[in-house]
Design a protein around this motif. Structure first.
Motif, PDB file in Angstrom:
ATOM      1  N   ASN A   1       3.269  18.105   1.705  1.00  0.00           N
ATOM      2  CA  ASN A   1       2.475  18.709   3.105  1.00  0.00           C
ATOM      3  C   ASN A   1       1.044  18.476   2.995  1.00  0.00           C
ATOM      4  N   ALA A   2       0.631  17.359   2.346  1.00  0.00           N
ATOM      5  CA  ALA A   2      -0.648  16.787   2.403  1.00  0.00           C
ATOM      6  C   ALA A   2      -1.108  16.002   3.528  1.00  0.00           C
ATOM      7  N   GLY A   3       0.010  15.666   4.344  1.00  0.00           N
ATOM      8  CA  GLY A   3      -0.188  14.778   5.399  1.00  0.00           C
ATOM      9  C   GLY A   3       0.098  13.424   5.515  1.00  0.00           C
ATOM     10  N   LYS A   4       0.998  12.847   4.297  1.00  0.00           N
ATOM     11  CA  LYS A   4       1.297  11.619   4.085  1.00  0.00           C
ATOM     12  C   LYS A   4       1.995  10.998   5.228  1.00  0.00           C
ATOM     13  N   SER A   5       2.974  11.590   5.843  1.00  0.00           N
ATOM     14  CA  SER A   5       3.727  11.128   6.974  1.00  0.00           C
ATOM     15  C   SER A   5       2.899  11.229   8.237  1.00  0.00           C
ATOM     16  N   SER A   6       2.054  12.051   8.316  1.00  0.00           N
ATOM     17  CA  SER A   6       1.122  12.102   9.468  1.00  0.00           C
ATOM     18  C   SER A   6       0.322  10.687   9.410  1.00  0.00           C
ATOM     19  N   LEU A   7      -0.405  10.505   8.448  1.00  0.00           N
ATOM     20  CA  LEU A   7      -1.162   9.298   8.291  1.00  0.00           C
ATOM     21  C   LEU A   7      -0.411   8.038   8.503  1.00  0.00           C
ATOM     22  N   PHE A   8       0.967   8.054   7.982  1.00  0.00           N
ATOM     23  CA  PHE A   8       1.738   6.923   8.031  1.00  0.00           C
ATOM     24  C   PHE A   8       2.026   6.762   9.728  1.00  0.00           C
ATOM     25  N   ASN A   9       2.173   7.627  10.171  1.00  0.00           N
ATOM     26  CA  ASN A   9       2.573   7.483  11.647  1.00  0.00           C
ATOM     27  C   ASN A   9       1.147   7.136  12.448  1.00  0.00           C
ATOM     28  N   VAL A  10       0.014   7.510  12.055  1.00  0.00           N
ATOM     29  CA  VAL A  10      -1.156   7.290  12.699  1.00  0.00           C
ATOM     30  C   VAL A  10      -1.270   5.803  12.570  1.00  0.00           C
ATOM     31  N   LEU A  11      -1.094   5.109  11.345  1.00  0.00           N
ATOM     32  CA  LEU A  11      -1.619   3.928  11.159  1.00  0.00           C
ATOM     33  C   LEU A  11      -0.485   3.032  11.623  1.00  0.00           C
ATOM     34  N   ALA A  12       0.751   3.582  11.880  1.00  0.00           N
ATOM     35  CA  ALA A  12       1.901   2.780  12.464  1.00  0.00           C
ATOM     36  C   ALA A  12       1.702   2.853  14.110  1.00  0.00           C
ATOM     37  N   GLN A  13       0.898   3.867  14.484  1.00  0.00           N
ATOM     38  CA  GLN A  13       0.796   4.063  16.119  1.00  0.00           C
ATOM     39  C   GLN A  13       2.028   4.147  16.646  1.00  0.00           C
ATOM     40  N   ARG A  14       3.122   4.973  16.123  1.00  0.00           N
ATOM     41  CA  ARG A  14       4.345   5.579  16.605  1.00  0.00           C
ATOM     42  C   ARG A  14       4.843   6.368  15.543  1.00  0.00           C
TER      43      ARG A  14
ATOM     44  N   LEU B   1       7.102   0.157   6.683  1.00  0.00           N
ATOM     45  CA  LEU B   1       6.448  -0.542   7.820  1.00  0.00           C
ATOM     46  C   LEU B   1       5.309  -1.557   7.419  1.00  0.00           C
ATOM     47  N   THR B   2       5.466  -2.612   8.307  1.00  0.00           N
ATOM     48  CA  THR B   2       4.364  -3.916   8.064  1.00  0.00           C
ATOM     49  C   THR B   2       3.384  -3.575   9.168  1.00  0.00           C
TER      50      THR B   2
ATOM     51  N   GLY C   1      -5.732  -9.453   9.765  1.00  0.00           N
ATOM     52  CA  GLY C   1      -4.930 -10.789   9.650  1.00  0.00           C
ATOM     53  C   GLY C   1      -4.231 -10.923   8.334  1.00  0.00           C
ATOM     54  N   VAL C   2      -4.018  -9.940   7.702  1.00  0.00           N
ATOM     55  CA  VAL C   2      -3.343 -10.165   6.461  1.00  0.00           C
ATOM     56  C   VAL C   2      -2.066  -9.024   6.544  1.00  0.00           C
ATOM     57  N   LYS C   3      -0.947  -9.631   6.280  1.00  0.00           N
ATOM     58  CA  LYS C   3       0.210  -9.094   6.173  1.00  0.00           C
ATOM     59  C   LYS C   3       0.075  -7.620   5.004  1.00  0.00           C
ATOM     60  N   CYS C   4       0.474  -6.409   5.467  1.00  0.00           N
ATOM     61  CA  CYS C   4       0.243  -5.225   4.532  1.00  0.00           C
ATOM     62  C   CYS C   4       1.606  -4.637   4.536  1.00  0.00           C
ATOM     63  N   ILE C   5       2.003  -4.114   3.712  1.00  0.00           N
ATOM     64  CA  ILE C   5       3.409  -3.335   3.644  1.00  0.00           C
ATOM     65  C   ILE C   5       3.157  -1.985   3.086  1.00  0.00           C
ATOM     66  N   LEU C   6       3.136  -1.009   4.255  1.00  0.00           N
ATOM     67  CA  LEU C   6       2.781   0.390   4.092  1.00  0.00           C
ATOM     68  C   LEU C   6       3.957   1.285   3.669  1.00  0.00           C
ATOM     69  N   GLN C   7       3.732   2.207   2.812  1.00  0.00           N
ATOM     70  CA  GLN C   7       4.705   2.947   2.003  1.00  0.00           C
ATOM     71  C   GLN C   7       4.595   4.408   2.118  1.00  0.00           C
ATOM     72  N   ASP C   8       5.367   5.316   2.854  1.00  0.00           N
ATOM     73  CA  ASP C   8       5.237   6.648   2.973  1.00  0.00           C
ATOM     74  C   ASP C   8       6.274   7.333   1.861  1.00  0.00           C
ATOM     75  N   THR C   9       6.023   7.981   0.896  1.00  0.00           N
ATOM     76  CA  THR C   9       6.705   8.503  -0.285  1.00  0.00           C
ATOM     77  C   THR C   9       6.787  10.070  -0.228  1.00  0.00           C
ATOM     78  N   ALA C  10       8.013  10.435  -1.239  1.00  0.00           N
ATOM     79  CA  ALA C  10       8.138  11.928  -1.149  1.00  0.00           C
ATOM     80  C   ALA C  10       7.044  12.333  -1.777  1.00  0.00           C
ATOM     81  N   GLY C  11       6.849  13.691  -1.477  1.00  0.00           N
ATOM     82  CA  GLY C  11       5.664  14.710  -1.990  1.00  0.00           C
ATOM     83  C   GLY C  11       5.782  14.967  -3.612  1.00  0.00           C
TER      84      GLY C  11
ATOM     85  N   ILE D   1       0.980  -1.188   0.246  1.00  0.00           N
ATOM     86  CA  ILE D   1      -0.026  -0.062   0.108  1.00  0.00           C
ATOM     87  C   ILE D   1       0.899   1.355  -0.064  1.00  0.00           C
ATOM     88  N   SER D   2       0.810   2.166  -0.998  1.00  0.00           N
ATOM     89  CA  SER D   2       1.683   3.407  -1.180  1.00  0.00           C
ATOM     90  C   SER D   2       0.696   4.276  -0.755  1.00  0.00           C
ATOM     91  N   ILE D   3       1.178   5.400  -0.142  1.00  0.00           N
ATOM     92  CA  ILE D   3       0.699   6.664   0.148  1.00  0.00           C
ATOM     93  C   ILE D   3       1.300   7.685  -0.679  1.00  0.00           C
TER      94      ILE D   3
END
Length: 555
Positions: free
Chosen positions: A291-304, A322-323, A328-338, A284-286
């Motif tokens: 400054n749209a809030g991609k990294s903020s969402l990344f942190n919210v989903l990571a809970q850290r 991050l994973t 119950g499904v493994k997901c690989i979340l990606q935060d990308t450059a603006g 899953i790529s963001i």
């Protein structure tokens, strides 16, 4: 048609040459010597009794119980050497309490199990010692086993499983399943690996291969003994009737059987990679403007705080991963450059290029939009749809050095539009562009600061992930995601696709009369060979060499 027949004949000659080449000195001398040495070395090593710590008792932390496994002809003798003289072996497959000694000094009091071959994991005599897990106990027992017999040695990585395969206890699919089970991170990965380990996939592939071999046997019989029963084209006034009767005489019901088998295999190949997504994880790529809030969402989903968040645009320059475990499904979340429309910054352009590369390889895209600058976000979304989302035919004529060409089979239904900073809108609304947003998987209004809308977005994302790995609509359900997936690795897909291609060539050649019988039979042989490579019925030593090295010591 003539060109096709000639190409098939050439393919058959190449295949025959390859078979001959494997058996002659065309193979480079270094490879011959390497394989010869490997074969001799493996034969010698197969006679060894091996042992290793199978679980617990690691160097980092002691555990309550540590299991030490011994496999080979000397396993029973080694066990008796560790116990009081005259102590009988325990009853097969029953646990017995034994005191272990080394040089008349007590080592431990352990539970001992004895599995006589061939009814054991490796097919050899196997002994398991369930000891206390302190480092002193484990090290003492291992040293005692090593000194008790010169024929016993420490096992290599994956050697227990390798012996199980060599002794016919497992096929290659089951070996792969065991590797997947040992590294499973989620419930779906565990269930899929267990299903494959039980042999259900092997049964299906073997059933397909048996049908191909039966058709091949019929073809070989026709080639060897059926010349007198063939019709000529001049025996009938209507050439089409003659061709049909000729096909029935030569092939009987084999053509219909092979067509049915080909359709069955094509159904499995059109599974949208369900099994591979369960095993490898859903990517899953963001993606969105700075400054749209991609990294903020990344942190919210990571809970850290996994990514740096700053008001300065362009803070993220590389792809962060991050994973997650979603349903119950493994997901690989990606935060990308603006992504900007234009930039002269070389580093930023490289970050944008990597962002699109990550998105083009993703299974789902979260297109992030700043609700307070909605139009800029929509422009970026349009760029995502045109540069990262392509049909299966693909549009490779993209000369933009930031965009990516030759991507997979993503569709607009793979995109979720997320409008962030919803709390900053005075009227709480933004206008939508129907031309852009109609076919998207969903549209969500959230605030990473107030957490508004996050739960709804996460529930929808989880539902979409589950639908991808189960092959159903998001609202439907199955016993577990990935249920019934036959293809779990790219290797399986490659060989299954090659088998289908061979069957399609057979379908054409089998309708060309007696002139193409030999070539049609060769296509059946190729198809059977490709399926045999999946289960290991045909030589797959290179695959196994790589696979066994991925196992841990003691398995």
């Amino acid at each position: 048609m003539t060109v096709f027949l000639l190409s098939c004949l050439f393919r058959r000659q190449v295949y025959a040459f390859q078979l001959t080449r494997r058996q002659t000195s065309f193979v480079p001398r270094a490879r011959i010597l390497s394989r010869l040495y490997s074969t001799i070395n493996n034969d010698l090593m197969e006679d060894d009794t091996i042992f290793a710590l199978s679980s617990g008792g690691s160097a980092a932390q002691a555990t309550a119980v540590a299991i030490i496994r011994i496999s080979g002809t000397q396993a029973p003798a080694i066990l008796q050497s560790l116990t009081t003289p005259g102590t009988l072996l325990p009853k097969p497959r029953y646990a017995a309490l034994r005191k272990l000694y080394y040089k008349e000094q007590p080592l431990d009091q352990a539970l001992v199990l004895y599995f006589p071959g061939p009814n054991s994991f490796t097919g050899e005599d196997v002994v398991e010692l369930h000891c206390h897990g302190s480092r002193a106990v484990v090290q003492g027992v291992l040293e005692a086993i090593s000194d008790s017999s010169k024929l016993a040695r420490y096992a290599e990585a994956g050697e227990f499983t390798q012996r199980a395969w060599r002794n016919g206890k497992m096929d290659v699919l089951q070996v792969e399943a065991l590797a997947d089970l040992l590294t499973a991170d989620t419930n779906t990965q565990r269930l899929q690996a267990l299903q494959q380990l039980e042999g259900k996939l092997s049964e299906t592939y073997q059933s397909w291969r048996e049908k191909l071999i039966a058709g091949l046997a019929h073809a070989e019989a026709v080639i060897d003994f059926g010349d007198d029963e063939r019709f000529g084209d001049d025996d009938f006034e209507d050439p089409e009737v003659g061709r049909r009767l000729q096909q029935e005489s030569v092939w009987g019901g084999v053509i219909d059987q092979m067509q049915s088998l080909c359709k069955e295999m094509e159904v499995q190949l059109s599974d949208q990679r369900r099994g591979e997504l369960v095993r490898e994880g859903v990517r899953i790529s963001i993606l969105g403007p700075p400054n749209a809030g991609k990294s903020s969402l990344f942190n919210v989903l990571a809970q850290r705080d996994a990514a740096i968040v700053s008001d300065t645009p362009g803070t993220t320059r590389d792809v962060l991963e991050l994973t997650l475990n979603l349903g119950g499904v493994k997901c690989i979340l990606q935060d990308t450059a603006g992504v900007r429309t234009e930039t002269e910054d070389t580093i930023e352009r490289e970050g944008m290029k990597r962002a699109f590369a990550a998105a083009s390889q993703a299974d789902l895209i979260v297109s992030m939009v700043d609700s307070t600058d909605y139009q800029a976000g929509i422009n970026i979304l349009n760029r995502v749809l045109t540069e990262c989302i392509r049909s299966e035919e693909g549009d490779d004529d993209n000369d933009d050095d930031i965009g990516v060409s030759g991507v997979g089979s993503l569709t607009p239904e793979s995109v979720l539009l997320v409008r962030n900073k919803y709390d900053l809108l005075s009227d709480g609304r933004t206008s939508l562009d129907p031309a852009t947003t109609n076919d998207l998987a969903g549209i969500f209004d959230i605030s990473c600061v107030t957490q508004e809308g996050i739960d709804h977005f996460l529930e929808s994302l989880t539902s979409l992930v589950l639908s991808r790995v189960s092959g159903t609509e998001p609202s439907s359900s199955s016993r577990y995601p990935g249920e019934g997936a036959l293809i779990t690795r790219a290797r399986h897909r490659q060989h299954a696709r090659s088998a289908v291609d061979a069957l399609n060539r057979f379908d054409f050649l089998s309708r060309q009369g007696t002139i193409a019988v030999d070539m049609a039979a060769e296509e059946l042989r190729l198809a059977a060979s490709e399926l045999g490579r999946i289960t290991g019925a045909v030589d797959v030593e290179d695959v196994l060499d790589k696979l066994f090295t991925d196992f841990c010591i003691g398995k």
